[in-house]
Design an enzyme around this catalytic site. Structure first.
Site, short mmCIF file in Angstrom:
data_model
loop_
_atom_site.label_atom_id
_atom_site.label_comp_id
_atom_site.label_asym_id
_atom_site.label_seq_id
_atom_site.Cartn_x
_atom_site.Cartn_y
_atom_site.Cartn_z
N TYR A 188 1.40 -1.23 -0.09
CA TYR A 188 0.02 -0.22 -0.01
C TYR A 188 0.91 1.12 -0.08
O TYR A 188 1.44 0.96 0.43
CB TYR A 188 -0.64 -0.30 1.00
CG TYR A 188 -1.54 -1.25 1.23
CD1 TYR A 188 -1.66 -1.56 0.73
CD2 TYR A 188 -1.91 -1.46 2.92
CE1 TYR A 188 -3.40 -3.02 0.82
CE2 TYR A 188 -2.56 -2.32 3.26
CZ TYR A 188 -3.24 -3.30 2.31
OH TYR A 188 -3.86 -4.60 2.53
N CYS A 236 1.57 3.09 3.28
CA CYS A 236 1.67 1.82 4.85
C CYS A 236 2.94 1.91 5.46
O CYS A 236 3.87 2.20 4.26
CB CYS A 236 1.53 0.67 4.55
SG CYS A 236 2.71 -0.49 5.02
N PHE A 278 5.32 0.98 7.21
CA PHE A 278 6.10 -0.67 7.34
C PHE A 278 6.63 -1.00 5.30
O PHE A 278 7.71 -1.03 5.20
CB PHE A 278 5.55 -1.96 7.25
CG PHE A 278 5.37 -1.81 8.80
CD1 PHE A 278 6.16 -2.08 9.96
CD2 PHE A 278 3.63 -1.84 9.04
CE1 PHE A 278 5.22 -2.03 11.41
CE2 PHE A 278 4.01 -1.43 10.43
CZ PHE A 278 4.25 -1.40 11.45
N CYS A 279 5.77 -1.29 4.55
CA CYS A 279 5.62 -0.41 2.93
C CYS A 279 6.90 0.83 2.30
O CYS A 279 8.35 0.57 2.38
CB CYS A 279 4.61 -0.41 2.47
SG CYS A 279 3.33 -2.05 2.32
#
Length: 381
Positions: free
Chosen positions: A113, A116, A118-119
């Site tokens: 995403y 996001c 973490f991404c």
């Protein structure tokens, strides 16, 4: 196509040199016949008709020695075209070779995403190290793009289309290990991060990974990467801090008020993969829902009434940990903690929370240095 045009110019040139003068008349007549259907100039019909008139007027003069001049011109143009074509192909070939080298032979596909954190951490690592990768934006509602995966979260990184890496910290640690050692395959390295099922404090089963903040190196390689005592422990501590604390400050801050929640979801819908109806639903219903959820998150993580103060304190704690004598926590170059914190904070760009953070904390200079390092792929070597 450029090569084909160049070869055609050469062929025409030889034909003119070897053929009678009537060839020039043929070319002029052809130009007259087709001029109304195709034009490559930018001057319009008036320029074309003037050019054709000039050609007709000069046709007689072109015969004889003039034809040879025109033939030489075509040959020269064709030769130059071939030269530039070969040069371009060679440069393209060399560039492809550089990409292959910089990518260390890995074909990387990131399922993500866009918004996001973490991404964003994984993208920060890949960008800094100059690793080419493809992005598959996952629809956060249907998630059809990852229906093939038993692991239903993002980020997921596929390596050479057959090795799946889950969890942002595992992805980063695995790739860093691979870039340094070059002795083990990604398949071998991933075994160092075994999956572990656990139940969190809310009674929900979660998947964790052992050793995920460790870069798996031999003694000599470890000394090279961490030349000073305590560097490795410091890096691991702040990587975990980014996952366990900093990430949890993002939602309460970007959804702090109804106006900020709506602005945040407007950004999410623009950047994410939503259908028309899904986008409308996400923007308005999602914004309202996340505004309420952010209040619960504030309570769960024991945040202050003004959650900005927690964000400011966290960011200033990070800057204080770097200190005044270092550009980055890694020294002259970012380490994995720098990349993790930068990746998390970056998802707020364009939102009010980001502007407030930059104005009210001491993070700006470090953040801009990180921006340049990622943009210029400074970790490529």
């Amino acid at each position: 196509m450029a090569a084909a045009c160049a070869r055609t110019l050469c062929k025409v040139g030889w034909n003119i040199l070897e053929s009678p003068a009537g060839t020039v008349s043929y070319l002029v007549r052809n130009a007259s016949a087709h001029g109304s259907r195709r034009a490559y100039g930018t001057g319009g019909p008036g320029v074309r008709s003037g050019l054709l008139s000039s050609l007709r007027a000069g046709e007689g003069r072109v015969r004889g020695s003039g034809g040879r001049v025109l033939g030489c011109a075509f040959l020269l143009g064709g030769g130059l075209g071939l030269y530039h074509t070969v040069k371009s192909r060679l440069q393209q070939h060399l560039a492809e070779g550089e990409v292959k080298v910089s990518g260390d032979g890995l074909k990387l596909t990131l399922y993500q995403y866009k918004t996001c954190p973490f991404c964003s951490k994984v993208r920060a690592f890949l960008d800094y190290h100059g690793l080419p990768y493809e992005i598959v934006e996952v629809n956060p509602v249907m998630r059809q793009e990852i229906k093939w995966s038993a692991y239903r979260k993002v980020p997921i990184l596929m390596v050479d289309e057959d090795v799946q890496l889950n969890d942002s910290s595992v992805i980063i640690s695995s790739l860093k290990t691979y870039l340094i050692t070059k002795e083990k395959s990604i398949s071998d390295i991933i075994r160092c991060y075994p999956e572990m099922k656990a139940v969190n404090d809310r009674g929900k089963e979660v998947t964790e990974y052992n050793n995920k903040y460790w870069v798996m190196l031999g003694e000599a390689e470890n000394t090279t990467l961490y030349p000073e005592k305590g560097m490795q422990k410091e890096e691991m501590k702040w990587r975990q801090w980014a996952d366990d604390w900093l990430v949890h400050l993002i939602s309460p801050n970007v959804y702090r008020t109804t106006g900020e929640a709506l602005a945040s979801f407007d950004y999410i819908v623009r950047e994410g993969k939503f259908g028309t109806f899904e986008g409308f639903f996400a923007k308005y219903v999602g914004a309202a829902a996340m505004f309420l959820i952010s209040k619960r998150l504030k309570s769960r993580h024991n945040l202050q009434e003004d959650v900005r103060q927690d964000l400011y304190k966290a960011v200033n704690d990070w800057v204080a940990a770097i200190g005044k004598k270092r550009k980055f926590m890694g020294g002259d170059h970012p380490n994995l903690a720098d990349l993790a914190v930068f990746g998390v904070l970056r998802v707020m760009e364009g939102l009010q929370a980001f502007d407030d953070m930059m104005e009210n904390t001491k993070v700006k200079h470090w953040y801009r240095r990180m921006e340049r390092a990622a943009l210029n792929h400074e970790g490529r070597n």
